[in-house]
Design a protein around this motif. Structure first.
Motif, PDB file in Angstrom:
ATOM      1  N   THR A  15       0.583  -3.530   4.536  1.00  0.00           N
ATOM      2  CA  THR A  15       0.196  -2.324   5.278  1.00  0.00           C
ATOM      3  C   THR A  15      -0.103  -1.193   4.292  1.00  0.00           C
ATOM      4  N   GLN A  16      -1.247  -0.566   4.459  1.00  0.00           N
ATOM      5  CA  GLN A  16      -1.568   0.561   3.576  1.00  0.00           C
ATOM      6  C   GLN A  16      -0.897   1.828   4.107  1.00  0.00           C
ATOM      7  N   GLN A  17      -0.280   2.572   3.191  1.00  0.00           N
ATOM      8  CA  GLN A  17       0.361   3.821   3.619  1.00  0.00           C
ATOM      9  C   GLN A  17      -0.713   4.868   3.904  1.00  0.00           C
ATOM     10  N   THR A  49      -4.164   0.685  -7.709  1.00  0.00           N
ATOM     11  CA  THR A  49      -5.029  -0.495  -7.559  1.00  0.00           C
ATOM     12  C   THR A  49      -4.332  -1.727  -8.143  1.00  0.00           C
ATOM     13  N   LEU A  50      -3.663  -1.545  -9.292  1.00  0.00           N
ATOM     14  CA  LEU A  50      -2.975  -2.681  -9.909  1.00  0.00           C
ATOM     15  C   LEU A  50      -1.796  -3.164  -9.056  1.00  0.00           C
ATOM     16  N   ARG A  51      -1.105  -2.214  -8.423  1.00  0.00           N
ATOM     17  CA  ARG A  51       0.004  -2.623  -7.539  1.00  0.00           C
ATOM     18  C   ARG A  51      -0.540  -3.489  -6.404  1.00  0.00           C
ATOM     19  N   TRP A  52      -1.681  -3.072  -5.850  1.00  0.00           N
ATOM     20  CA  TRP A  52      -2.292  -3.883  -4.788  1.00  0.00           C
ATOM     21  C   TRP A  52      -2.679  -5.261  -5.320  1.00  0.00           C
ATOM     22  N   ALA A  53      -3.244  -5.295  -6.537  1.00  0.00           N
ATOM     23  CA  ALA A  53      -3.688  -6.581  -7.100  1.00  0.00           C
ATOM     24  C   ALA A  53      -2.517  -7.568  -7.143  1.00  0.00           C
ATOM     25  N   MET A  54      -1.355  -7.071  -7.578  1.00  0.00           N
ATOM     26  CA  MET A  54      -0.177  -7.946  -7.690  1.00  0.00           C
ATOM     27  C   MET A  54       0.218  -8.475  -6.302  1.00  0.00           C
ATOM     28  N   LEU A  55       0.159  -7.604  -5.305  1.00  0.00           N
ATOM     29  CA  LEU A  55       0.557  -8.035  -3.959  1.00  0.00           C
ATOM     30  C   LEU A  55      -0.444  -9.033  -3.377  1.00  0.00           C
ATOM     31  N   ILE A  94      -3.925   8.875  -1.372  1.00  0.00           N
ATOM     32  CA  ILE A  94      -4.156   7.648  -2.142  1.00  0.00           C
ATOM     33  C   ILE A  94      -3.342   6.564  -1.451  1.00  0.00           C
ATOM     34  N   GLY A  95      -4.055   5.649  -0.785  1.00  0.00           N
ATOM     35  CA  GLY A  95      -3.387   4.701   0.110  1.00  0.00           C
ATOM     36  C   GLY A  95      -2.730   3.560  -0.638  1.00  0.00           C
ATOM     37  N   GLY A  96      -1.527   3.781  -1.089  1.00  0.00           N
ATOM     38  CA  GLY A  96      -0.790   2.735  -1.809  1.00  0.00           C
ATOM     39  C   GLY A  96      -0.090   1.793  -0.848  1.00  0.00           C
ATOM     40  N   PRO A  97       0.438   0.664  -1.385  1.00  0.00           N
ATOM     41  CA  PRO A  97       1.253  -0.240  -0.569  1.00  0.00           C
ATOM     42  C   PRO A  97       2.670   0.301  -0.435  1.00  0.00           C
ATOM     43  N   LYS A  98       3.441  -0.296   0.489  1.00  0.00           N
ATOM     44  CA  LYS A  98       4.861   0.082   0.561  1.00  0.00           C
ATOM     45  C   LYS A  98       5.585  -0.511  -0.642  1.00  0.00           C
ATOM     46  N   GLU A 134     -12.859  -7.784  -5.251  1.00  0.00           N
ATOM     47  CA  GLU A 134     -12.154  -7.967  -3.980  1.00  0.00           C
ATOM     48  C   GLU A 134     -10.873  -7.124  -3.934  1.00  0.00           C
ATOM     49  N   VAL A 135     -10.175  -7.025  -5.077  1.00  0.00           N
ATOM     50  CA  VAL A 135      -8.968  -6.189  -5.121  1.00  0.00           C
ATOM     51  C   VAL A 135      -9.349  -4.745  -4.782  1.00  0.00           C
ATOM     52  N   GLN A 136     -10.399  -4.247  -5.421  1.00  0.00           N
ATOM     53  CA  GLN A 136     -10.741  -2.829  -5.193  1.00  0.00           C
ATOM     54  C   GLN A 136     -11.259  -2.602  -3.766  1.00  0.00           C
ATOM     55  N   ARG A 137     -11.986  -3.596  -3.231  1.00  0.00           N
ATOM     56  CA  ARG A 137     -12.508  -3.435  -1.869  1.00  0.00           C
ATOM     57  C   ARG A 137     -11.369  -3.419  -0.855  1.00  0.00           C
ATOM     58  N   LEU A 138     -10.472  -4.411  -0.984  1.00  0.00           N
ATOM     59  CA  LEU A 138      -9.424  -4.537   0.023  1.00  0.00           C
ATOM     60  C   LEU A 138      -8.320  -3.492  -0.183  1.00  0.00           C
ATOM     61  N   ALA A 139      -8.050  -3.138  -1.442  1.00  0.00           N
ATOM     62  CA  ALA A 139      -7.051  -2.089  -1.701  1.00  0.00           C
ATOM     63  C   ALA A 139      -7.579  -0.767  -1.150  1.00  0.00           C
ATOM     64  N   ASN A 140      -8.866  -0.476  -1.382  1.00  0.00           N
ATOM     65  CA  ASN A 140      -9.552   0.656  -0.743  1.00  0.00           C
ATOM     66  C   ASN A 140      -8.668   1.901  -0.775  1.00  0.00           C
ATOM     67  N   ILE A 141      -8.278   2.299  -1.975  1.00  0.00           N
ATOM     68  CA  ILE A 141      -7.168   3.246  -2.105  1.00  0.00           C
ATOM     69  C   ILE A 141      -7.500   4.687  -1.697  1.00  0.00           C
ATOM     70  N   LEU A 142      -8.777   5.076  -1.809  1.00  0.00           N
ATOM     71  CA  LEU A 142      -9.067   6.477  -1.480  1.00  0.00           C
ATOM     72  C   LEU A 142      -9.433   6.603  -0.009  1.00  0.00           C
TER      73      LEU A 142
END
Ligand code: HEM
Length: 463
Positions: A444-446, A277-283, A450-454, A326-334
């Protein structure tokens, strides 16, 4: 004679088909299932599993994968199930083959247990975390250090130079989750357990995953053993293992096997989720400079430039709260929620559900598709702020459900929210996050569990 035989075979097939479709008729309607495979041939395992039919069947439907699974894609219906009738959906579906792969002890720990043992393990774990100051200042200091879970559970920290054990754990666990989520053989083996005994097929369907999980278990077992060597029943407990061991006295639910399983659960659920989630926040913030600047202004105005952020600051920081939602909604990691099970016959939206039905509340679908979120793929923290600019929009906050909802929602939610707030505000307080010169951020979500960023590089400028 042969005509009789053919007629008999045809009658048996027709009877089996009739039985199968009579069985499927007991469940809410969904995409047409085939005998044996159900809808397995139609779902895209390993990527987005069951929500493929959400546009056709509004809100909920059954997918046979091949066990009947209720897919819920509407927030109000998830709420109806997990809050209004929460008790009916509070159990996990303990499928024997999955249990063999995943669990260290039967019906143990927090994530995969059910009934009285789940209640007691969850209650004990949360109470120990509270004693250690989750939500209070003691925890804040610890959280600023990355491997918080390790410290809470076992009382020691990894250093950057010596963190191979932790890194291996995270990588092996990722690999396992991905293997489980993308396997088409595993769901078949769950429904038809004889597959496990077929040479080679059984290995690929089940045993290769079980082997990987055993290695992961061993890592935690070694750590629990090591921590117990320093256990002193008279001393104030300084980590989870010691605190749990102290509570074993006189409580039949608390034993060594449940301790190890609970540590495995917290260890595996608590690492990759928050850091991804934090990686997404930075991006997101690197890609959206105006939002990043507004967040930094609020941090500097509320906390200043030197003092470390503290949890108490959060209430005075509306924009930071909006940004985190918004970070958690858009990162939507699970990309999958953890499955539940109906433990007695129940009803949802007028449909009858039998006891023992697998339930998938698709929080991932809701956060990217609920019509309340206008332009859902845009990073817009402002969407959470009410028209008068003084509060958060409750309708949107309620629909932002990364931790799921109800009595069985994430047991680490409190800890994760503190971690995310402190890490994000402390970073933005001191650094401007920028894309690398001449490069665009790839959001793009992988397609992983756990859908992390590239992986990509960013520029950090001291402010
Ligand atoms: C951003 C971070 C996190 C997210 C998005 C997340 C999400 C979730 C979700 C969706 C569930 C399933 C809930 C359900 O069945 O309705 C869950 C369960 C759980 N999570 Fe988390 N989690 C996060 C961080 C953590 C952390 C840091 C810990 C531990 C320290 C943790 C421990 C657990 C446990 C033990 C369960 C099982 C709860 C139960 O079955 O009673 N999680 N989490």
């Amino acid at each position: 004679m042969s005509i009789v035989l053919v007629a008999l075979v045809a009658a048996s097939i027709l009877y089996a088909l009739w039985k199968f479709y009579r069985f499927t008729a007991n469940y809410p309607p969904g995409p047409f299932p085939l005998p044996f495979v159900g809808n397995l041939h139609q779902v895209d395992l390993g990527s987005r599993q069951f929500c493929r039919f959400a546009n056709k069947f509004k809100g909920l439907y059954t997918v046979f994968v091949p066990i009947p699974t209720l897919e819920i894609t509407d927030y109000s219906l998830i709420k109806e199930a997990f809050i209004d009738h929460g008790e009916d959906y509070v159990e996990r579906n303990q499928l024997p083959i999955l249990d063999d792969i995943l669990t260290y002890c039967k019906n143990g720990g927090v994530i995969n247990s059910s009934g009285d043992n789940w209640r007691e393990q969850r209650r004990t774990a949360l109470s120990i975390l509270r004693d250690f100051g989750m939500g209070r200042n003691v925890m804040e200091e610890k959280i600023m250090i990355a491997n918080i879970i390790n410290e809470v559970l076992f009382g020691y920290l990894y250093t950057l130079e010596d963190c191979d054990g932790l890194v291996n754990f995270v990588e092996e666990f990722d690999d396992l989750l991905q293997g489980l989520a993308s396997s088409y053989l595993l769901p078949l083996a769950i429904s038809f357990p004889f597959i496990r005994r077929v040479p080679l097929l059984g290995y690929y369907a089940v045993d290769q995953h079980a082997d990987k999980m055993r290695k992961i278990h061993q890592y935690v077992i070694d750590n629990v053993d090591r921590t117990l060597k320093a256990y002193d029943p008279e001393a104030e407990p300084r980590n989870f293992v010691h605190a749990y061991t102290q509570r074993m006295n006189g409580n039949a639910f608390l034993d060594q096997a449940n301790l190890i399983q609970t540590c495995i659960d917290f260890f595996s659920a608590g690492q990759e989720t928050t850091s991804t989630t934090l990686r997404w926040a930075m991006l997101f913030l690197a890609d959206n400079q105006p939002q990043q600047n507004r967040l930094r202004e609020e941090i500097h105005q509320t906390i200043g430039r030197d003092k470390l952020p503290a949890l108490a600051d959060k209430n005075n920081m509306l924009y930071a709260q909006a940004t985190l939602h918004e970070v958690q909604r858009l990162a939507n990691i699970l990309r999958y929620n953890v499955f539940r099970k109906t433990h007695k016959p129940t009803e949802i939206a007028g449909h009858k559900l039998p006891a023992g039905m697998t339930i998938h509340a698709d929080i991932h679908y809701v956060m990217w598709n609920d019509p309340h979120f206008v332009d859902p793929k845009e990073f817009l923290p402002e969407r959470y702020i009410s028209a008068d600019g003084k509060s958060l929009r409750k309708d949107l906050v309620d629909r932002t459900i990364p931790f799921s909802i109800g009595r069985r929602s994430c047991a680490g939610e409190g800890l994760a929210r503190i971690e995310l707030f402190l890490a994000l505000t402390a970073t933005i307080q001191h650094y401007r996050i920028l894309p690398m010169p001449g490069r665009k951020i790839d959001l793009t979500q992988q397609a992983l569990f756990i859908g992390g960023p590239k992986d990509q590089e960013l520029t950090l400028e001291r402010v």
